[in-house]
Write a protein that holds these residues in place. Structure first.
Motif, PDB file in Angstrom:
ATOM      1  N   UNK A   1       5.449 -50.121  29.144  1.00 36.73           N
ATOM      2  CA  UNK A   1       4.316 -49.324  28.718  1.00 36.73           C
ATOM      3  C   UNK A   1       3.589 -48.760  29.942  1.00 36.73           C
ATOM      4  N   UNK A   2       3.434 -49.576  30.971  1.00 36.67           N
ATOM      5  CA  UNK A   2       2.716 -49.124  32.163  1.00 36.67           C
ATOM      6  C   UNK A   2       3.420 -47.956  32.837  1.00 36.67           C
ATOM      7  N   UNK A   3       4.747 -47.924  32.787  1.00 38.82           N
ATOM      8  CA  UNK A   3       5.479 -46.820  33.411  1.00 38.82           C
ATOM      9  C   UNK A   3       5.248 -45.516  32.665  1.00 38.82           C
ATOM     10  N   UNK A   4       5.108 -45.601  31.353  1.00 38.01           N
ATOM     11  CA  UNK A   4       4.917 -44.410  30.534  1.00 38.01           C
ATOM     12  C   UNK A   4       3.450 -43.995  30.474  1.00 38.01           C
ATOM     13  N   UNK A   5       2.562 -44.960  30.561  1.00 28.47           N
ATOM     14  CA  UNK A   5       1.124 -44.720  30.448  1.00 28.47           C
ATOM     15  C   UNK A   5       0.418 -45.198  31.718  1.00 28.47           C
ATOM     16  N   UNK A   6       0.593 -44.506  32.837  1.00 36.52           N
ATOM     17  CA  UNK A   6       0.036 -45.003  34.103  1.00 36.52           C
ATOM     18  C   UNK A   6      -1.476 -44.860  34.234  1.00 36.52           C
ATOM     19  N   UNK A   7      -2.095 -44.053  33.382  1.00 42.40           N
ATOM     20  CA  UNK A   7      -3.554 -43.909  33.439  1.00 42.40           C
ATOM     21  C   UNK A   7      -4.217 -45.044  32.668  1.00 42.40           C
ATOM     22  N   UNK A   8      -5.487 -45.198  32.871  1.00 46.29           N
ATOM     23  CA  UNK A   8      -6.239 -46.189  32.115  1.00 46.29           C
ATOM     24  C   UNK A   8      -6.118 -47.584  32.701  1.00 46.29           C
ATOM     25  N   UNK A   9      -6.573 -48.553  31.918  1.00 51.45           N
ATOM     26  CA  UNK A   9      -6.631 -49.939  32.349  1.00 51.45           C
ATOM     27  C   UNK A   9      -5.941 -50.839  31.345  1.00 51.45           C
ATOM     28  N   UNK A  10      -5.295 -51.875  31.861  1.00 53.69           N
ATOM     29  CA  UNK A  10      -4.640 -52.879  31.043  1.00 53.69           C
ATOM     30  C   UNK A  10      -5.446 -54.164  31.150  1.00 53.69           C
ATOM     31  N   UNK A  11      -5.648 -54.807  29.993  1.00 55.30           N
ATOM     32  CA  UNK A  11      -6.452 -56.029  29.966  1.00 55.30           C
ATOM     33  C   UNK A  11      -5.759 -57.044  29.054  1.00 55.30           C
ATOM     34  N   UNK A  12      -5.569 -58.254  29.589  1.00 54.96           N
ATOM     35  CA  UNK A  12      -4.951 -59.323  28.814  1.00 54.96           C
ATOM     36  C   UNK A  12      -5.978 -60.085  28.003  1.00 54.96           C
ATOM     37  N   UNK A  13      -5.511 -60.766  27.000  1.00 55.14           N
ATOM     38  CA  UNK A  13      -6.379 -61.538  26.108  1.00 55.14           C
ATOM     39  C   UNK A  13      -6.992 -62.727  26.836  1.00 55.14           C
ATOM     40  N   UNK A  49      -1.945 -64.499  27.706  1.00 51.35           N
ATOM     41  CA  UNK A  49      -2.708 -63.256  27.876  1.00 51.35           C
ATOM     42  C   UNK A  49      -2.235 -62.142  26.945  1.00 51.35           C
ATOM     43  N   UNK A  50      -1.388 -62.476  25.978  1.00 52.63           N
ATOM     44  CA  UNK A  50      -0.914 -61.463  25.038  1.00 52.63           C
ATOM     45  C   UNK A  50      -1.762 -61.508  23.776  1.00 52.63           C
ATOM     46  N   UNK A  51      -2.061 -60.438  23.133  1.00 57.81           N
ATOM     47  CA  UNK A  51      -1.584 -59.097  23.482  1.00 57.81           C
ATOM     48  C   UNK A  51      -2.374 -58.502  24.652  1.00 57.81           C
ATOM     49  N   UNK A  52      -1.765 -57.552  25.300  1.00 60.94           N
ATOM     50  CA  UNK A  52      -2.411 -56.810  26.377  1.00 60.94           C
ATOM     51  C   UNK A  52      -2.916 -55.498  25.779  1.00 60.94           C
ATOM     52  N   UNK A  53      -4.149 -55.160  26.081  1.00 62.60           N
ATOM     53  CA  UNK A  53      -4.732 -53.902  25.594  1.00 62.60           C
ATOM     54  C   UNK A  53      -4.660 -52.855  26.692  1.00 62.60           C
ATOM     55  N   UNK A  54      -4.477 -51.629  26.292  1.00 61.98           N
ATOM     56  CA  UNK A  54      -4.477 -50.502  27.213  1.00 61.98           C
ATOM     57  C   UNK A  54      -5.623 -49.595  26.801  1.00 61.98           C
ATOM     58  N   UNK A  55      -6.480 -49.233  27.736  1.00 58.72           N
ATOM     59  CA  UNK A  55      -7.664 -48.453  27.403  1.00 58.72           C
ATOM     60  C   UNK A  55      -7.764 -47.212  28.286  1.00 58.72           C
ATOM     61  N   UNK A  56      -7.948 -46.089  27.635  1.00 58.45           N
ATOM     62  CA  UNK A  56      -8.275 -44.839  28.317  1.00 58.45           C
ATOM     63  C   UNK A  56      -9.464 -44.241  27.590  1.00 58.45           C
ATOM     64  N   UNK A  57     -10.247 -43.481  28.302  1.00 55.22           N
ATOM     65  CA  UNK A  57     -11.437 -42.893  27.705  1.00 55.22           C
ATOM     66  C   UNK A  57     -11.386 -41.377  27.809  1.00 55.22           C
ATOM     67  N   UNK A  58     -12.047 -40.743  26.865  1.00 54.74           N
ATOM     68  CA  UNK A  58     -12.266 -39.296  26.896  1.00 54.74           C
ATOM     69  C   UNK A  58     -10.984 -38.484  26.981  1.00 54.74           C
ATOM     70  N   UNK A  59      -9.991 -38.843  26.171  1.00 57.71           N
ATOM     71  CA  UNK A  59      -8.760 -38.064  26.096  1.00 57.71           C
ATOM     72  C   UNK A  59      -8.787 -37.273  24.802  1.00 57.71           C
ATOM     73  N   UNK A  60      -8.418 -35.999  24.850  1.00 57.23           N
ATOM     74  CA  UNK A  60      -8.408 -35.222  23.615  1.00 57.23           C
ATOM     75  C   UNK A  60      -7.300 -35.680  22.674  1.00 57.23           C
ATOM     76  N   UNK A  61      -7.537 -35.511  21.380  1.00 55.28           N
ATOM     77  CA  UNK A  61      -6.517 -35.828  20.384  1.00 55.28           C
ATOM     78  C   UNK A  61      -5.272 -35.012  20.722  1.00 55.28           C
ATOM     79  N   UNK A  62      -4.127 -35.649  20.660  1.00 56.58           N
ATOM     80  CA  UNK A  62      -2.868 -34.990  20.953  1.00 56.58           C
ATOM     81  C   UNK A  62      -2.389 -35.180  22.383  1.00 56.58           C
ATOM     82  N   UNK A  63      -3.191 -35.829  23.228  1.00 61.20           N
ATOM     83  CA  UNK A  63      -2.814 -35.957  24.640  1.00 61.20           C
ATOM     84  C   UNK A  63      -2.019 -37.219  24.960  1.00 61.20           C
ATOM     85  N   UNK A  64      -2.053 -38.232  24.102  1.00 59.15           N
ATOM     86  CA  UNK A  64      -1.340 -39.477  24.400  1.00 59.15           C
ATOM     87  C   UNK A  64      -0.438 -39.957  23.273  1.00 59.15           C
TER      88      UNK A  64
END
Length: 160
Positions: A1-13, A49-64
């Protein structure tokens, strides 16, 4: 997932009490949140630490959505949009609001926070719950919102 979605932050449980009294800067990086490049390479780092959450902010619909769908494949996941503003609909007595105005797209499951897989996806529309004299006043708003995009509510309201 990190390779495909390099933006944002990953956070474990983590458990709420797990780091009580531990200064923020001394908590594990995976718990606090790390960019994709900072994710641990060893699988053992994800124990507990699973599940891991991926968070990005202020992305327009259709961008991810397409990249996320491809990355998630047959696994369960979700995209959750929050801080939305529902539109006014004075002709049916609804006034736009932002409280609980959220949308969740569930991949390969029908229920949030569940480990029950499904063969399709589900869209959850979140509206504020207002119960007056035993009558749910806001549920019709979810139906109105669905109609605006040519869809219909197909399941019961979730109460929690």
């Amino acid at each position: 997932m990190a390779a495909v979605m390099p933006e944002g932050w990953f956070r474990g449980a983590s458990e709420l009490e797990e780091f009580e009294g531990v200064p923020f800067e001394e908590q594990p990086a995976l718990v606090v949140g790390v960019p994709a490049a900072g994710l641990p390479a060893e699988a053992a780092a994800f124990d507990g630490r699973l599940p891991v959450e991926w968070e990005v902010c202020d992305r327009p619909v259709g961008s991810i959505e397409d990249a996320f769908t491809a990355a998630i494949g047959p696994h369960m996941g979700e995209i959750h949009w929050e801080s939305l503003q529902w539109p006014d609909a004075p002709e049916v007595g609804f006034h736009g609001e932002s409280k609980h105005a959220e949308v969740t797209l569930l991949f390969n499951t029908h229920i949030r926070f569940s480990d029950e897989p499904a063969d399709d996806h589900t869209v959850l529309v979140h509206v504020r719950s207002v119960n007056i004299d035993g009558h749910q006043r806001r549920e019709p708003y979810a139906h109105w919102l669905a109609e605006q995009v040519g869809l219909a509510v197909i399941g019961p309201a979730q109460r929690s």
